[in-house]
Design an enzyme around this catalytic site. Structure first.
Site, PDB file in Angstrom:
ATOM      1  N   SER B  18     -10.357 -22.476 -27.305  1.00 50.69           N
ATOM      2  CA  SER B  18     -11.788 -22.743 -26.838  1.00 50.69           C
ATOM      3  C   SER B  18     -12.475 -21.540 -26.085  1.00 50.69           C
ATOM      4  CB  SER B  18     -11.825 -24.284 -26.187  1.00 50.69           C
ATOM      5  OG  SER B  18     -11.134 -24.206 -25.026  1.00 50.69           O
ATOM      6  N   HIS B  45     -13.364 -24.128 -30.628  1.00 53.47           N
ATOM      7  CA  HIS B  45     -14.385 -25.085 -30.100  1.00 53.47           C
ATOM      8  C   HIS B  45     -15.596 -24.381 -29.873  1.00 53.47           C
ATOM      9  CE1 HIS B  45     -11.062 -27.713 -27.957  1.00 53.47           C
ATOM     10  NE2 HIS B  45     -11.080 -27.666 -29.336  1.00 53.47           N
ATOM     11  N   ASP B 138      -6.612 -29.730 -25.771  1.00 51.40           N
ATOM     12  CA  ASP B 138      -6.516 -29.878 -27.352  1.00 51.40           C
ATOM     13  C   ASP B 138      -5.653 -28.879 -27.837  1.00 51.40           C
ATOM     14  OD1 ASP B 138      -7.377 -30.782 -29.770  1.00 51.40           O
ATOM     15  OD2 ASP B 138      -9.015 -29.524 -30.084  1.00 51.40           O
TER      16      ASP B 138
END
Lengths: 269, 194
Positions: B18, B45, B138
């Protein structure tokens, strides 16, 4: 962890016992939804989960509600809605009567978005929107037109980006953290259960919207549904899909012409 | 180094991250040799902007073909696929992609866990999972799935990541095979070409 063969068993059960056919759903996604539901409802094993689905018709209701994805929003992909506003609805203006089918409408946010577009184009009075889904609970929510107040900020931004010029809050009344959309908007909506996997065409439409439903189907089932839509679309009617969905791989593609960048096709053949 | 750990030839490399991982990719991609025998899949992301600028941005940095996934695309070796914004990206056993717009996972859609787990299911021990910079956890569960299926797990050296949290979480919770900085990542991926 659930084995592939176990997913097959469950899919067979659902068809044999209840007539729900999930055999042509995208397998990776279906499997993930099944694992999610097993975890959510704290089943100690897949066998116990399967037993519950087989033996408890009420639990089947929950199964269908949770397995089918109901994520949606108003004016989702605002530029798509802008295209509906400026290109599609203007060509439909001349028609004496406009029939729209929103297939797989889930909880109805996009159906209300369409009604707002029609109202602003002064077409709502001569339109009918058929909104269908296989999930009865989602359809009930759609019928009520009641959505969480917390989502309205995002929806209002989407609405403005789609070319809306009114005060978005003029379309609903807020109460206790919920909003209820103007009943004048829902007067032109007809809600009904329809399963794209097994049910047939039921009318002829000028515009069919089916957004982010086909991603859950494998290619053979996508082709069946495209045939169903083709059968249900009037000549020069429009088919509108989700932002990553495409007619490109379908059998009917030669009869359709894509309009610009948006995932909207016109039936020309 | 790495080759000794591989039980079977690598068929796919999934890369996720991300915050800050775009910078890593912009350094990584120009240094990659054309990939031949495997498929690369990138899940990042990011905000749903409605425009597919990530695909263009990455494509400008490499001669390897870069494609944003459309529903039911086939996975072909030699191509870098990018997960579209606002959809989870899953892989089917018949080597096609499926998209899924269900609930966010770890506040993210696409979620790295979802793609990594799905890739582990399909590719088993011929998969490499790489976790880059990021500010949430994540990817940890996804790398765990890859490890369990016999694949190779890699985390970016946290000290070299703009946000160390994501690789750090994985290092703490998953048996990580390699902790690599950017030059090491480049030579690792280049070494996978067979």
């Amino acid at each position: 962890m659930i084995e592939e063969a176990e997913v097959d068993q469950l899919v067979n059960d659902l068809y044999e016992l209840y007539g729900y056919d999930f055999s042509n759903y995208s397998r990776a996604s279906l499997k993930r939804r099944i694992i999610r539901l097993c975890t959510l409802d704290k089943f100690p094993s897949f066998a116990e989960f399967r037993h519950r689905v087989r033996s408890d018709a009420d639990y089947l209701k929950r199964f269908v509600e949770e397995i089918t994805v109901t994520v949606t929003e108003m004016f989702r992909d605002p530029l798509f809605y802008k295209c509906l506003r400026t290109d599609i609805l203007t060509t439909l203006t001349a028609k004496p009567f406009i029939r729209i089918w929103h297939a797989g409408c889930s909880t109805g946010e996009e159906v209300f978005s369409m009604a707002i577009l029609l109202k602003e184009a002064k077409l709502l009075h001569k339109s009918l929107i058929y909104a269908t889904d296989l999930n009865p609970a989602a359809l009930e929510k759609a019928r009520n037109g009641i959505f969480p107040l917390a989502h309205m900020k995002q929806y209002s931004e989407n609405y403005i980006e789609s070319g809306g010029i009114n005060d978005f809050s003029s379309y609903y009344t807020a109460q206790y953290g919920q909003v209820k959309f103007d009943e004048k908007l829902s007067e032109k909506m007809i809600f009904s259960i329809h399963n794209l996997v097994s049910d047939r065409s039921f009318n002829e439409f000028d515009l069919i919207l089916c957004r982010n439903v086909l991603i859950y189907f494998d290619k053979p089932l996508q082709d069946r549904v495209f045939d169903l839509f083709d059968e249900s679309l009037a000549q020069l009617g429009y088919l509108a899909l989700g932002s990553k969905e495409t007619l490109k791989f379908s059998m009917v593609k030669l009869k359709y012409k894509q309009l610009g960048k948006e995932k909207i096709w016109r039936k020309i053949g | 180094m790495a080759e000794n750990r591989l039980n079977s030839p690598v068929k796919a490399v999934v890369i996720g991250g991300s915050a800050g991982s775009l910078d890593v990719l912009l350094k990584l991609l120009p240094a990659l040799q054309p990939i031949v025998s495997f498929t690369a899949i990138i899940v990042l992301h990011r905000k749903n902007s409605g425009e597919s600028t990530l695909e263009d941005l990455l494509a400008g940095k490499t001669t390897i073909p870069v494609r944003e996934v459309e529903d039911k695309d086939s996975l072909r070796p030699g191509i870098i696929y990018v997960a579209p914004a606002d959809y989870h990206l899953l892989i089917e056993k018949n080597l096609t992609f499926s998209l899924d717009d269900s609930e966010k996972v770890n506040y993210s859609r696409p979620s790295l866990d979802v793609t990594f787990e799905s890739a582990a299911d399909v590719f088993g021990d011929s998969l490499v999972g790489i976790l880059l910079s990021g500010a949430n956890s994540d990817g940890t569960y996804g790398l765990m799935s890859i490890k369990k299926a016999g694949g190779i797990t890699i985390a970016q050296t946290p000290a070299t990541a703009q946000s160390a949290f994501m690789p750090q979480q994985a290092i703490v919770n998953v048996p990580i095979d390699f902790i690599l900085d950017i030059p090491e990542l480049i030579s690792f991926i280049n070494s996978l070409n067979k």
